[in-house]
Design an enzyme around this catalytic site. Structure first.
Site, short mmCIF file in Angstrom:
data_model
loop_
_atom_site.label_atom_id
_atom_site.label_comp_id
_atom_site.label_asym_id
_atom_site.label_seq_id
_atom_site.Cartn_x
_atom_site.Cartn_y
_atom_site.Cartn_z
CG HIS A 165 62.76 101.67 -18.01
ND1 HIS A 165 63.54 101.02 -17.08
CD2 HIS A 165 61.49 101.56 -17.57
CE1 HIS A 165 62.76 100.53 -16.12
NE2 HIS A 165 61.51 100.85 -16.39
CG HIS A 193 62.68 94.75 -12.73
ND1 HIS A 193 61.49 94.07 -12.91
CD2 HIS A 193 62.82 95.54 -13.81
CE1 HIS A 193 60.95 94.43 -14.05
NE2 HIS A 193 61.73 95.32 -14.63
NE ARG A 224 56.73 90.79 -13.57
CZ ARG A 224 57.67 91.07 -14.47
NH1 ARG A 224 58.40 90.12 -14.99
NH2 ARG A 224 57.87 92.33 -14.86
CG HIS A 251 58.86 98.28 -12.27
ND1 HIS A 251 60.07 97.78 -12.67
CD2 HIS A 251 58.66 99.41 -12.99
CE1 HIS A 251 60.59 98.56 -13.61
NE2 HIS A 251 59.76 99.57 -13.82
CG HIS A 290 53.99 101.27 -13.25
ND1 HIS A 290 53.92 102.31 -14.16
CD2 HIS A 290 55.10 100.55 -13.58
CE1 HIS A 290 54.93 102.22 -15.00
NE2 HIS A 290 55.66 101.17 -14.67
CG ASP A 330 57.83 103.52 -17.60
OD1 ASP A 330 58.92 102.92 -17.70
OD2 ASP A 330 56.78 102.94 -17.31
#
Length: 337
Positions: free
Chosen positions: A16, A136, A139, A163, A200, A251
């Site tokens: 990012h 993404h 969530r 993620h 992750h 990241d």
């Protein structure tokens, strides 16, 4: 003796890049407090700021030995095109991992529908941009979005990055909504496989790791960021026990040093097992290059040269150079890239 040795360039499979601006500004609180700072930083980005900051940061990656990057991008289409231009200026191979955001985050991050998201993907592809799909997280993407994106990625043979299991709260919310953990939901929505990379997985349990192993899914470890954001420890030893493919990413770009990421992967595994050499040097270097390239769907990317006269390698026997490179060196050992 040769003064340099040539190696495949390192591949930064998860970045990012706008978060580079948060260096030194995120102390205190937890991941969720940091996230508020991150969202504020994302909100102020424009194509012009992306073009400038990304070119600078991509040059830093290039100097550190990364010659390819997967940009996990959720700032908008024009900003995506600016990132592509910046990578070209820095001579860094780029795969644009365009993020699907169905809920949460900022309005600028979200698409109205999964169909709109896929139209954005096709628009970038039509412009010659190398892309991957990037829901993404569980969530941010409802189950129906995950199912549609999973089908599209498989049909089009495109990389899919997501993620998962980064924070305990994420797992608790997934259990409350779906009655299963995040990686279990990915398995149920066709979002695991050899073309998929889970970023992750710091809190993945044994059953989830088994799903990753069985499906051939890759894990992208980002140890410097995971430490900075209090994400927890990569389950490195359990990943190695199952021979799950592994790659690395910078990241949030709190540090840009592929050798540090690799050293942390091995260091975490040593602390978890009480033994040294959990991963061989050959495998660690493979994580840094070949596995990252495969994760992004790349067939080739530039090599780098390592300075054998660098002070961190002085006195090292020729047969120990690669071991010393991973265990003792920083990115400034890269002579050119």
């Amino acid at each position: 003796m040769a003064e340099t040795v040539t190696l495949p360039g390192f591949v930064n499979a998860h970045s990012h890049t706008f978060q580079r601006s948060l260096r030194g500004r995120a102390a205190g609180g937890d991941f969720w407090a940091w996230r508020e700072l991150m969202l504020a930083e994302a909100e102020r980005q424009t194509p012009a700021t992306v073009r400038t900051l990304y070119a600078e940061t991509y040059r830093e990656m290039r100097s550190a030995g990364y010659t390819a990057v997967g940009e996990f991008h959720y700032l908008g289409l024009e900003e995506a095109r600016a990132a592509v231009e910046a990578a070209g200026e820095a001579e860094l191979e780029l795969v644009l991992l365009l993020v699907a955001y169905g809920r949460g985050g900022l309005p600028r991050m979200r698409q109205e529908s999964v169909a709109e998201y896929l139209r954005q993907i096709e628009s970038l592809r039509a412009g010659g941009v190398r892309v991957g799909l990037a829901p993404h997280s569980v969530r941010a993407c409802p189950r129906a979005w995950l199912e549609e994106i999973g089908r599209f990625a498989e049909a089009e043979r495109l990389p899919l990055h997501i993620h998962a299991d980064e924070q305990p709260r994420e797992i608790e919310e997934c259990l409350a909504e779906y009655g299963c953990r995040p990686i279990e939901l990915l398995e149920r929505t066709n979002c695991l496989g050899r073309h998929v990379t889970v970023v992750h997985a710091t809190h993945a349990d044994g059953a989830e790791l088994d799903l990753l192993a069985q499906s051939g899914t890759t894990v992208c470890a980002c140890p410097t960021t995971e430490a900075d954001l209090a994400d927890g420890f990569l389950p490195a030893a359990r990943i190695e026990h199952r021979r799950i493919p592994l790659c690395i990413g910078s990241d949030s770009n709190v540090r840009i040093d592929p050798l540090e990421e690799l050293r942390e992967v091995e260091g975490i595994a040593r602390r978890q097992t009480g033994t040294r050499g959990v991963f061989s040097t050959e495998r660690l270097l493979c994580f840094g290059a070949d596995e990252g390239g495969r994760s992004l769907g790349l067939e080739s990317w530039p090599d780098i040269e390592v300075d054998l006269e660098h002070h961190s390698l002085r006195g090292v026997a020729p047969g120990d150079v690669f071991d010393a490179l991973v265990s003792s060196c920083s990115a400034d050992v890269v002579a050119s890239s």
